[in-house]
Design a protein around this motif. Sequence first.
Motif, mmCIF file in Angstrom:
data_model
loop_
_atom_site.group_PDB
_atom_site.id
_atom_site.type_symbol
_atom_site.label_atom_id
_atom_site.label_comp_id
_atom_site.label_asym_id
_atom_site.label_seq_id
_atom_site.Cartn_x
_atom_site.Cartn_y
_atom_site.Cartn_z
ATOM 1 N N ASP A 302 50.256 32.918 39.452
ATOM 2 C CA ASP A 302 49.292 32.920 38.342
ATOM 3 C C ASP A 302 47.930 32.524 38.915
ATOM 4 O O ASP A 302 47.863 31.717 39.853
ATOM 5 C CB ASP A 302 49.706 31.898 37.277
ATOM 6 C CG ASP A 302 51.042 32.285 36.618
ATOM 7 O OD1 ASP A 302 51.348 33.496 36.575
ATOM 8 O OD2 ASP A 302 51.768 31.381 36.186
ATOM 9 N N VAL A 303 46.871 33.053 38.329
ATOM 10 C CA VAL A 303 45.537 32.728 38.854
ATOM 11 C C VAL A 303 45.232 31.248 38.601
ATOM 12 O O VAL A 303 45.834 30.616 37.722
ATOM 13 C CB VAL A 303 44.421 33.606 38.224
ATOM 14 C CG1 VAL A 303 44.632 35.056 38.580
ATOM 15 C CG2 VAL A 303 44.323 33.410 36.713
ATOM 16 N N GLU A 304 44.304 30.710 39.365
ATOM 17 C CA GLU A 304 43.903 29.316 39.174
ATOM 18 C C GLU A 304 43.360 29.148 37.756
ATOM 19 O O GLU A 304 42.574 29.995 37.288
ATOM 20 C CB GLU A 304 42.800 28.945 40.182
ATOM 21 C CG GLU A 304 43.297 28.768 41.602
ATOM 22 C CD GLU A 304 44.409 27.737 41.718
ATOM 23 O OE1 GLU A 304 44.198 26.579 41.302
ATOM 24 O OE2 GLU A 304 45.493 28.080 42.207
ATOM 25 N N PRO A 305 43.770 28.066 37.077
ATOM 26 C CA PRO A 305 43.312 27.853 35.701
ATOM 27 C C PRO A 305 41.792 27.967 35.594
ATOM 28 O O PRO A 305 41.063 27.458 36.443
ATOM 29 C CB PRO A 305 43.784 26.423 35.394
ATOM 30 C CG PRO A 305 44.924 26.194 36.346
ATOM 31 C CD PRO A 305 44.640 27.004 37.568
ATOM 32 N N GLY A 306 41.364 28.674 34.556
ATOM 33 C CA GLY A 306 39.925 28.798 34.301
ATOM 34 C C GLY A 306 39.255 29.930 35.053
ATOM 35 O O GLY A 306 38.062 30.161 34.886
ATOM 36 N N PRO A 309 41.333 36.300 34.993
ATOM 37 C CA PRO A 309 42.684 36.785 35.308
ATOM 38 C C PRO A 309 42.672 38.066 36.152
ATOM 39 O O PRO A 309 43.629 38.353 36.873
ATOM 40 C CB PRO A 309 43.309 37.067 33.938
ATOM 41 C CG PRO A 309 42.380 36.546 32.923
ATOM 42 C CD PRO A 309 41.065 36.207 33.553
ATOM 43 N N GLY A 310 41.579 38.827 36.063
ATOM 44 C CA GLY A 310 41.487 40.070 36.832
ATOM 45 C C GLY A 310 41.045 39.856 38.268
ATOM 46 O O GLY A 310 40.947 40.807 39.047
ATOM 47 N N PHE A 311 40.767 38.608 38.643
ATOM 48 C CA PHE A 311 40.247 38.360 39.999
ATOM 49 C C PHE A 311 41.315 37.902 40.992
ATOM 50 O O PHE A 311 41.055 37.812 42.198
ATOM 51 C CB PHE A 311 39.118 37.313 39.957
ATOM 52 C CG PHE A 311 37.784 37.854 39.515
ATOM 53 C CD1 PHE A 311 37.690 39.085 38.881
ATOM 54 C CD2 PHE A 311 36.612 37.147 39.741
ATOM 55 C CE1 PHE A 311 36.449 39.598 38.468
ATOM 56 C CE2 PHE A 311 35.374 37.651 39.347
ATOM 57 C CZ PHE A 311 35.296 38.868 38.710
ATOM 58 N N LEU A 312 42.494 37.556 40.462
ATOM 59 C CA LEU A 312 43.649 37.188 41.316
ATOM 60 C C LEU A 312 43.306 36.112 42.338
ATOM 61 O O LEU A 312 43.702 36.191 43.508
ATOM 62 C CB LEU A 312 44.226 38.434 42.021
ATOM 63 C CG LEU A 312 44.525 39.663 41.159
ATOM 64 C CD1 LEU A 312 45.233 40.735 41.996
ATOM 65 C CD2 LEU A 312 45.348 39.327 39.928
ATOM 66 N N TYR A 313 42.577 35.097 41.871
ATOM 67 C CA TYR A 313 42.207 33.990 42.777
ATOM 68 C C TYR A 313 43.279 32.914 42.707
ATOM 69 O O TYR A 313 43.596 32.418 41.625
ATOM 70 C CB TYR A 313 40.849 33.420 42.356
ATOM 71 C CG TYR A 313 40.400 32.239 43.205
ATOM 72 C CD1 TYR A 313 39.941 32.436 44.503
ATOM 73 C CD2 TYR A 313 40.459 30.939 42.709
ATOM 74 C CE1 TYR A 313 39.537 31.354 45.286
ATOM 75 C CE2 TYR A 313 40.057 29.856 43.490
ATOM 76 C CZ TYR A 313 39.599 30.072 44.773
ATOM 77 O OH TYR A 313 39.214 29.008 45.549
#
Length: 497
Positions: A302-306, A309-313
């Motif tokens: 899951d992406v880092e909170p905050g 979501p489309g950046f897959l960080y």
Amino acid sequence: MLAKIVINADCKKGKISKNIYGHFAEHLGRCIYGGFWVGKDSEIPNIDGIRKDVVEALKKIKIPVLRWPGGCFADEYHWKDGIGPYESRPKMINVHWGGVIENNHFGTHEFFELCDLLNAEPYICGNVGSGTVQEMREWIEYMTFDGESPMANLRASNGRKEPWKLKYFGVGNESWGCGGNMRPEYYADVYRRYSTYVRNFGSNKIFKIACGPNTDDYNWTEVLMREAGKFVDGLSLHYYTVPGTWERKGSATDFDEEEWFITMKKALYMDELISKHSTIMDKYDSEKRVALVVDEWGTWYDVEPGTNPGFLYQQNTMRDALVAGIHFNIFNKHCDRVKMANIAQTINVLQAVILTDGAKMVLTPTYHVFDMYKVHQDAELLDFNIDTPEYMLDSEHGIPQVTATVSSDDSGKIHISLCNLNPKESVTVECEFRGAKVSKATCTILTADEMNAHNTFDNPNKVVPKEFDEIKIIDNKVIVTMPKMSVIVVEVGKVEE
Ligand code: AHR
């Protein structure tokens, strides 16, 4: 706990292609923009818009090949949007990845300059999903034709008279999914058609990579090899290590031992995938002319909170370091068929080796595994047998505790890389040499006290490689005691045969 490795030092199994240590950079989130590219006017130190700190860090790990511009983005990308003066490059919406504006400032010329700076081979993925044969054909001409032609002249008018050398070219990405939702029979024909026009101009010889299977889609491999195999130089394979489900993948940093175990187990699955796809390929290509190119692999959480979501960080911990080591040991073992692999992705996306925040940069545990394993690039894989205890999660669920690679380089040095997958127990590894006399060994380690240990911009050196002296040589055996959750590379010097 004791693991035993018997090394037949005089038995070489084949060259480990350096391209197994390759990378993938997509126009996704902050991989290109903010990661590699800040623009010429940025205050962040750069060379023609490309970040200097990132180039230096990647040169250190000797990245051999870089895949670009996607990923799913590749099948939306129209290369002519990314050439010429910046002010006349059209803007587009990056539909797949966050719906942000793509200004096309990083295009073909910028990519080749980046590869030059990195001393890495460019690997370009062409647009089959929404592009035409003509568009793909013209891109090849633009990049590689030397002489008088519409595309070569266009290139020259954009400041580059000389053609570039381009070796690796992918004919579409994930054509079974985001690249067109095709069936294998249909894609096999599409591949035959498009690849016909991926021409070899002058002395430039292109290694053509067809879209291969998703994970365990063995039928895709069967159909592609049967219907198009003779036109293919490389067949791609995509497999991501996702601890949970695609809907709830799990956190990059907040996980328990069960999730750690599942992640290790799912990373080990790459071995089965390669074996089974290779068996199918052997049926049509017993000489192993066609390479298996694992051009997307790595953890996906899951992406880092905050974050978008489309950046897959995602963050990157000691768990990711082990996942990287496991993959390298598997790729090295299959070096007769696996000739390239590309981690997804280099900067700020998925299992990144580098994270950036404005001018700040941090190297992840995965970066350090690339650094430690670079000794295997273009080395000869040595024959060895490993007898390892199991790492048991509970009385029913176990996986091998130790995985390894043994190789010898041009200068005769032998390198043993080892991963201890157990986050609670150390293991002593006894490496017995046959066919060589061992006289000296040194060792580097990457380890941590907690499973989720990671590097941050404020604390960038929490997980970094260190020299390790828990190593001895007794009776021609190199014996090393690996702490829990550790990656170790042993260098065995001066071996008398
Ligand atoms: O790496 C992220 C995405 O994963 C790529 O764009 C795509 O090829 C894959 O599904």
